[in-house]
Design a protein around this motif. Sequence first.
Motif, PDB file in Angstrom:
ATOM      1  N   GLY A   1       4.501   2.743   2.737  1.00 38.11           N
ATOM      2  CA  GLY A   1       5.393   2.381   1.652  1.00 38.11           C
ATOM      3  C   GLY A   1       6.419   3.464   1.367  1.00 38.11           C
ATOM      4  N   SER A   2       6.535   3.834   0.116  1.00 38.70           N
ATOM      5  CA  SER A   2       7.509   4.841  -0.319  1.00 38.70           C
ATOM      6  C   SER A   2       6.952   6.255  -0.311  1.00 38.70           C
ATOM      7  CB  SER A   2       7.980   4.515  -1.747  1.00 38.70           C
ATOM      8  OG  SER A   2       8.544   3.242  -1.836  1.00 38.70           O
ATOM      9  N   SER A   3       5.734   6.450   0.132  1.00 36.95           N
ATOM     10  CA  SER A   3       5.062   7.743  -0.024  1.00 36.95           C
ATOM     11  C   SER A   3       5.804   8.901   0.647  1.00 36.95           C
ATOM     12  CB  SER A   3       3.614   7.683   0.467  1.00 36.95           C
ATOM     13  OG  SER A   3       3.564   7.481   1.857  1.00 36.95           O
ATOM     14  N   ASP A   4       6.313   8.710   1.855  1.00 30.72           N
ATOM     15  CA  ASP A   4       7.039   9.793   2.523  1.00 30.72           C
ATOM     16  C   ASP A   4       8.352  10.103   1.803  1.00 30.72           C
ATOM     17  OD1 ASP A   4       5.087  10.133   4.457  1.00 30.72           O
ATOM     18  OD2 ASP A   4       6.093   8.858   5.928  1.00 30.72           O
ATOM     19  N   LEU A   5       9.019   9.093   1.313  1.00 30.46           N
ATOM     20  CA  LEU A   5      10.264   9.289   0.573  1.00 30.46           C
ATOM     21  C   LEU A   5      10.003  10.061  -0.719  1.00 30.46           C
ATOM     22  CD1 LEU A   5      13.295   8.820   0.257  1.00 30.46           C
ATOM     23  CD2 LEU A   5      12.770   6.537  -0.645  1.00 30.46           C
ATOM     24  N   ILE A   6       8.949   9.726  -1.414  1.00 35.02           N
ATOM     25  CA  ILE A   6       8.597  10.435  -2.657  1.00 35.02           C
ATOM     26  C   ILE A   6       8.297  11.899  -2.365  1.00 35.02           C
ATOM     27  CG2 ILE A   6       6.862  10.624  -4.494  1.00 35.02           C
ATOM     28  CD1 ILE A   6       6.669   7.499  -4.339  1.00 35.02           C
ATOM     29  N   THR A   7       7.503  12.152  -1.336  1.00 37.64           N
ATOM     30  CA  THR A   7       7.172  13.530  -0.956  1.00 37.64           C
ATOM     31  C   THR A   7       8.444  14.307  -0.623  1.00 37.64           C
ATOM     32  OG1 THR A   7       5.004  12.880  -0.133  1.00 37.64           O
ATOM     33  CG2 THR A   7       5.896  14.961   0.692  1.00 37.64           C
ATOM     34  N   TYR A   8       9.322  13.698   0.148  1.00 39.59           N
ATOM     35  CA  TYR A   8      10.594  14.334   0.516  1.00 39.59           C
ATOM     36  C   TYR A   8      11.410  14.684  -0.725  1.00 39.59           C
ATOM     37  CZ  TYR A   8      15.432  14.657   2.046  1.00 39.59           C
ATOM     38  OH  TYR A   8      16.741  15.060   2.224  1.00 39.59           O
ATOM     39  N   LEU A   9      11.521  13.738  -1.652  1.00 43.18           N
ATOM     40  CA  LEU A   9      12.320  13.982  -2.859  1.00 43.18           C
ATOM     41  C   LEU A   9      11.725  15.099  -3.706  1.00 43.18           C
ATOM     42  CD1 LEU A   9      13.231  10.334  -3.899  1.00 43.18           C
ATOM     43  CD2 LEU A   9      14.769  12.098  -3.000  1.00 43.18           C
ATOM     44  N   LYS A  10      10.430  15.086  -3.892  1.00 47.72           N
ATOM     45  CA  LYS A  10       9.790  16.140  -4.683  1.00 47.72           C
ATOM     46  C   LYS A  10      10.041  17.512  -4.060  1.00 47.72           C
ATOM     47  CE  LYS A  10       6.003  13.500  -6.733  1.00 47.72           C
ATOM     48  NZ  LYS A  10       4.542  13.310  -6.759  1.00 47.72           N
ATOM     49  N   GLU A  11       9.901  17.606  -2.751  1.00 48.93           N
ATOM     50  CA  GLU A  11      10.114  18.880  -2.068  1.00 48.93           C
ATOM     51  C   GLU A  11      11.581  19.298  -2.096  1.00 48.93           C
ATOM     52  OE1 GLU A  11       8.471  18.300   1.835  1.00 48.93           O
ATOM     53  OE2 GLU A  11       6.394  18.385   1.097  1.00 48.93           O
TER      54      GLU A  11
ATOM     55  N   ILE B   1       7.783  11.286 -12.230  1.00 45.74           N
ATOM     56  CA  ILE B   1       6.816  10.313 -12.719  1.00 45.74           C
ATOM     57  C   ILE B   1       6.831   9.186 -11.682  1.00 45.74           C
ATOM     58  CG2 ILE B   1       6.182   8.770 -14.601  1.00 45.74           C
ATOM     59  CD1 ILE B   1       8.261  10.621 -16.260  1.00 45.74           C
ATOM     60  N   CYS B   2       5.720   9.007 -10.998  1.00 45.69           N
ATOM     61  CA  CYS B   2       5.624   8.017  -9.927  1.00 45.69           C
ATOM     62  C   CYS B   2       4.403   7.139 -10.177  1.00 45.69           C
ATOM     63  CB  CYS B   2       5.501   8.702  -8.576  1.00 45.69           C
ATOM     64  SG  CYS B   2       6.826   9.830  -8.168  1.00 45.69           S
ATOM     65  N   PRO B   3       4.506   6.190 -11.099  1.00 43.20           N
ATOM     66  CA  PRO B   3       3.327   5.366 -11.385  1.00 43.20           C
ATOM     67  C   PRO B   3       2.950   4.499 -10.192  1.00 43.20           C
ATOM     68  CG  PRO B   3       5.271   4.449 -12.437  1.00 43.20           C
ATOM     69  CD  PRO B   3       5.685   5.758 -11.845  1.00 43.20           C
ATOM     70  N   LYS B   4       1.666   4.298 -10.028  1.00 37.19           N
ATOM     71  CA  LYS B   4       1.186   3.392  -8.982  1.00 37.19           C
ATOM     72  C   LYS B   4       1.349   1.974  -9.515  1.00 37.19           C
ATOM     73  CE  LYS B   4      -2.736   2.753  -5.887  1.00 37.19           C
ATOM     74  NZ  LYS B   4      -2.742   1.460  -5.541  1.00 37.19           N
ATOM     75  N   MET B   5       2.252   1.255  -8.898  1.00 36.85           N
ATOM     76  CA  MET B   5       2.545  -0.094  -9.348  1.00 36.85           C
ATOM     77  C   MET B   5       1.463  -1.058  -8.832  1.00 36.85           C
ATOM     78  SD  MET B   5       5.144   0.649 -11.140  1.00 36.85           S
ATOM     79  CE  MET B   5       5.841  -0.902 -11.666  1.00 36.85           C
TER      80      MET B   5
ATOM     81  N   VAL C   1       0.843  -1.187   0.000  1.00 30.99           N
ATOM     82  CA  VAL C   1       0.000   0.000   0.000  1.00 30.99           C
ATOM     83  C   VAL C   1       0.883   1.245   0.000  1.00 30.99           C
ATOM     84  CG1 VAL C   1      -1.767   1.245   1.299  1.00 30.99           C
ATOM     85  CG2 VAL C   1      -1.802  -1.260   1.225  1.00 30.99           C
ATOM     86  N   GLN C   2       0.488   2.243  -0.784  1.00 30.11           N
ATOM     87  CA  GLN C   2       1.270   3.466  -0.927  1.00 30.11           C
ATOM     88  C   GLN C   2       0.471   4.692  -0.493  1.00 30.11           C
ATOM     89  OE1 GLN C   2       4.626   3.386  -1.906  1.00 30.11           O
ATOM     90  NE2 GLN C   2       4.275   1.189  -1.676  1.00 30.11           N
ATOM     91  N   GLY C   3      -0.384   4.515   0.487  1.00 33.51           N
ATOM     92  CA  GLY C   3      -1.176   5.635   0.990  1.00 33.51           C
ATOM     93  C   GLY C   3      -0.323   6.591   1.815  1.00 33.51           C
ATOM     94  N   LEU C   4      -0.964   7.580   2.402  1.00 33.88           N
ATOM     95  CA  LEU C   4      -0.287   8.572   3.216  1.00 33.88           C
ATOM     96  C   LEU C   4       0.532   7.881   4.317  1.00 33.88           C
ATOM     97  CD1 LEU C   4       0.058  11.614   3.729  1.00 33.88           C
ATOM     98  CD2 LEU C   4      -1.917  11.468   5.266  1.00 33.88           C
ATOM     99  N   HIS C   5       1.833   8.171   4.352  1.00 38.18           N
ATOM    100  CA  HIS C   5       2.777   7.623   5.331  1.00 38.18           C
ATOM    101  C   HIS C   5       2.911   6.098   5.233  1.00 38.18           C
ATOM    102  CE1 HIS C   5       2.878  11.629   6.895  1.00 38.18           C
ATOM    103  NE2 HIS C   5       1.613  11.579   7.286  1.00 38.18           N
TER     104      HIS C   5
END
Length: 180
Positions: A19-29, A38-42, A13-17
């Motif tokens: 899987g990788s969701s926090d890491l993706i948010t950090y990288l984008k910011e 580009i972050c496709p939902k696998m 699951v890649q919901g809020l907080h």
Amino acid sequence: MKKNVLFIHSAGVQGLHQGSSDLITYLKESLGDEYSFICPKMPNLDFMLWEDLLVREFAALDGEVLLISHSLGGSVLVKYLSEKTINCSISGLFLIAAPFWGKDDDWQVNEYILRENFPTTLPHISQVFLYHSRNDKVVPFAHLGHYKQTLPMAKTHILDDDGHYFNNGLPKLVADIKEL
């Protein structure tokens, strides 16, 4: 022109907080507007479904790309790159806490195991980076050693106190991306 980043997330699951969701948010910011993410939902854990989605994602890429992957996303991406032909230029491959299937007893899932000669069938990749925490409780630290052995040209970062999910970010990754 923005730099393209294709991020392949971890399993589950890649919901809020999750899987990788926090890491993706950090990288984008941290990377800002210079990068097009580009972050496709696998899909679920079926390699063939991940492969089908990667075919579409790579077909849509134009120009140079940075490939960032986390956990299962890393092993799937390496397998895909070593078995398929891609038509884009890879300026960096960043593998974060990626499992290396087939070496350790608990990591024997045939659909994820890399070919013996996989490094020789990878496309040209300008630079490869490996990141793994000593205290990763999901993917054992020994998996980093397997990647180091098969990809000796990779720049390796051994991390302390970061676990597996990097919920507080990964500054070394951001620094490496910005140096390219």
